[in-house]
Design a protein around this motif. Structure first.
Motif, short mmCIF file in Angstrom:
data_model
loop_
_atom_site.label_atom_id
_atom_site.label_comp_id
_atom_site.label_asym_id
_atom_site.label_seq_id
_atom_site.Cartn_x
_atom_site.Cartn_y
_atom_site.Cartn_z
N PRO A 61 0.65 -1.25 -0.03
CA PRO A 61 0.12 -0.07 -0.15
C PRO A 61 1.02 1.23 -0.06
O PRO A 61 2.10 1.29 -0.02
CB PRO A 61 -0.77 -0.18 1.30
CG PRO A 61 0.06 -0.91 2.06
CD PRO A 61 0.78 -1.83 1.36
N HIS A 65 -1.07 3.84 4.75
CA HIS A 65 -2.42 2.79 4.93
C HIS A 65 -1.85 1.27 5.00
O HIS A 65 -0.70 0.76 4.51
CB HIS A 65 -3.00 2.76 3.42
CG HIS A 65 -3.86 4.00 3.15
ND1 HIS A 65 -3.43 5.42 3.16
CD2 HIS A 65 -5.17 4.22 3.12
CE1 HIS A 65 -4.39 6.28 3.16
NE2 HIS A 65 -5.63 5.50 3.22
N ALA A 67 -2.62 -2.62 4.03
CA ALA A 67 -2.97 -3.22 2.66
C ALA A 67 -4.30 -3.61 2.82
O ALA A 67 -4.99 -4.39 1.86
CB ALA A 67 -1.90 -4.42 2.41
N SER A 98 0.86 -5.53 4.78
CA SER A 98 1.08 -4.02 5.35
C SER A 98 2.27 -4.09 6.09
O SER A 98 2.73 -4.90 6.83
CB SER A 98 -0.02 -3.87 6.29
OG SER A 98 -1.27 -4.18 5.89
#
Length: 383
Positions: A61, A65, A67, A98
């Motif tokens: 991402p 943010h 994922a 992430s």
């Protein structure tokens, strides 16, 4: 002194406490998520199986943010509103990662302010290798980066190459290329007590764009409270590319170190890049700039990796081969470009998510065609 029964009870209570604490931490994970370590750093790891004969599509991402923006998963989420759903329907094996992120509803309990782009690429490579081994997948990876994820293609390419993984190509999903000046070099952010960068003022603007995508769909895709607590959070300064790095417990400005970390000038170590860019005015910088900036890297990949790297002498190419090579280099940007209507979050919401998955599938075919042509023009196999 405590007797045997007292000690046993105390031990039991400690175990119960640890179990309940671990359960609370696990409760912050969505279904199918786990915390895995890559390059020595934790990541929220979500694998969704597709067809074993299809590539592994690794998704990272953008700024601040998780994922989850690719696959959803919160209570009440509609799977069709997220691009991973449509990619899996096409047979892709999806691995959404992430990086270390401090969410208000934490999934990763520890802070990692020293995480940078080099570590990010190594993490993607290590966890891609894990997914391949765990699920018996073939050795083909497509890497996708959204927004700030444009910093990762070279570090991931080098890390995957070291592991013998075939990074077929990179998808820049409205992603900023890692060249200097693409974003405001020298912009400074305060440091939080966690060591992460403070950018909370940006969160509301990002959510407004998500809300616009929801209005197009006629329903709320991610409630604001959930978005603010489980989708966006605090991250390291070193990933962001503005020029600040984390050093000796503080932020310092070092533009050279930032460029080296992003491999801005390491033109011989990039994969081919396919671009999925917005077609509307809502994300004007990416709509205008992305195709040109990534074309620059693609042209250098053709020259540095495919021509010079294979020790192909231009003088020994036929006129037809040479002209074909020029044609591919000149047109690589438009050939590996797909556009989707919407803002910076155009891949969120059923229409945009489906359109983005279709665009990714078309780019895969286009990359295959370009590599086939380059094989002909250069007289060597281009993988």
């Amino acid at each position: 002194m405590m007797g045997k029964k007292g000690k046993a009870l105390s031990f039991f209570l400690v175990v119960c406490f640890l179990f309940s604490s671990n359960s609370a931490r696990a409760g912050t994970l969505f279904e199918g998520e786990s915390i895995e370590t890559g390059a020595g750093f934790p990541a929220i790891y979500k694998f969704i199986a597709g067809d074993k004969d299809k590539p592994l599509l690794v998704m990272v991402p953008g700024a601040h943010h998780s994922a989850r923006i690719f696959y959803g998963g919160h209570k009440g989420a509609v799977p069709q509103d997220f691009v991973a759903h449509w990619l899996v329907k096409k047979g892709y094996n999806v691995l959404a990662l992430s990086y270390p992120i401090g969410l208000a509803d934490p999934a990763i309990e520890t802070n990692h302010p020293d995480f940078n782009v080099t570590a990010w690429g190594k993490q993607a490579a290590e966890l891609a290798e894990k997914a391949m081994k765990d699920h018996g997948l073939k050795n083909d990876v497509i890497l996708l980066g959204w927004s700030m994820g444009g910093k990762i293609p070279s570090s991931a390419y080098k890390a995957m190459k070291d592991k013998g993984l075939n990074l077929d190509f990179y998808i820049a999903l409205t992603a900023t290329a890692p060249m200097p000046g693409m974003i405001a070099s020298g912009r400074e952010f305060p440091m939080l007590d966690s060591g992460y960068a403070e950018r909370h003022s940006s969160f509301a603007g990002w959510f407004k764009q998500v809300a616009v995508q929801g209005k197009k769909e006629g329903h709320e895709i991610i409630p604001e409270k959930i978005y603010m607590s489980q989708y966006v959070g605090d991250i390291s300064i070193g990933q962001q590319g503005y020029g600040q790095i984390y050093k000796d417990g503080k932020f310092v400005t070092d533009l050279i170190a930032t460029q080296q970390d992003m491999s801005s000038h390491d033109y011989g170590n990039f994969p081919l890049v396919g671009v999925v860019a917005p077609s509307g005015r809502g994300d004007s910088r990416h709509a205008i700039v992305d195709v040109a900036s990534w074309s620059f890297y693609n042209a250098n990949t053709i020259y540095k990796r495919y021509l010079k790297g294979n020790k192909v002498s231009p003088a020994k190419l036929s006129d037809a081969q040479w002209q074909g090579l020029l044609d591919v280099s000149e047109n690589i940007g438009s050939r590996l470009l797909e556009r989707v209507e919407g803002n910076h979050f155009f891949f969120v919401g059923e229409d945009g998510a489906r359109a983005t998955a279709n665009a990714i599938e078309r780019i895969e075919r286009k990359v295959d065609a370009v590599k086939s042509e380059l094989t002909t023009h250069l007289g060597v196999h281009i993988q």
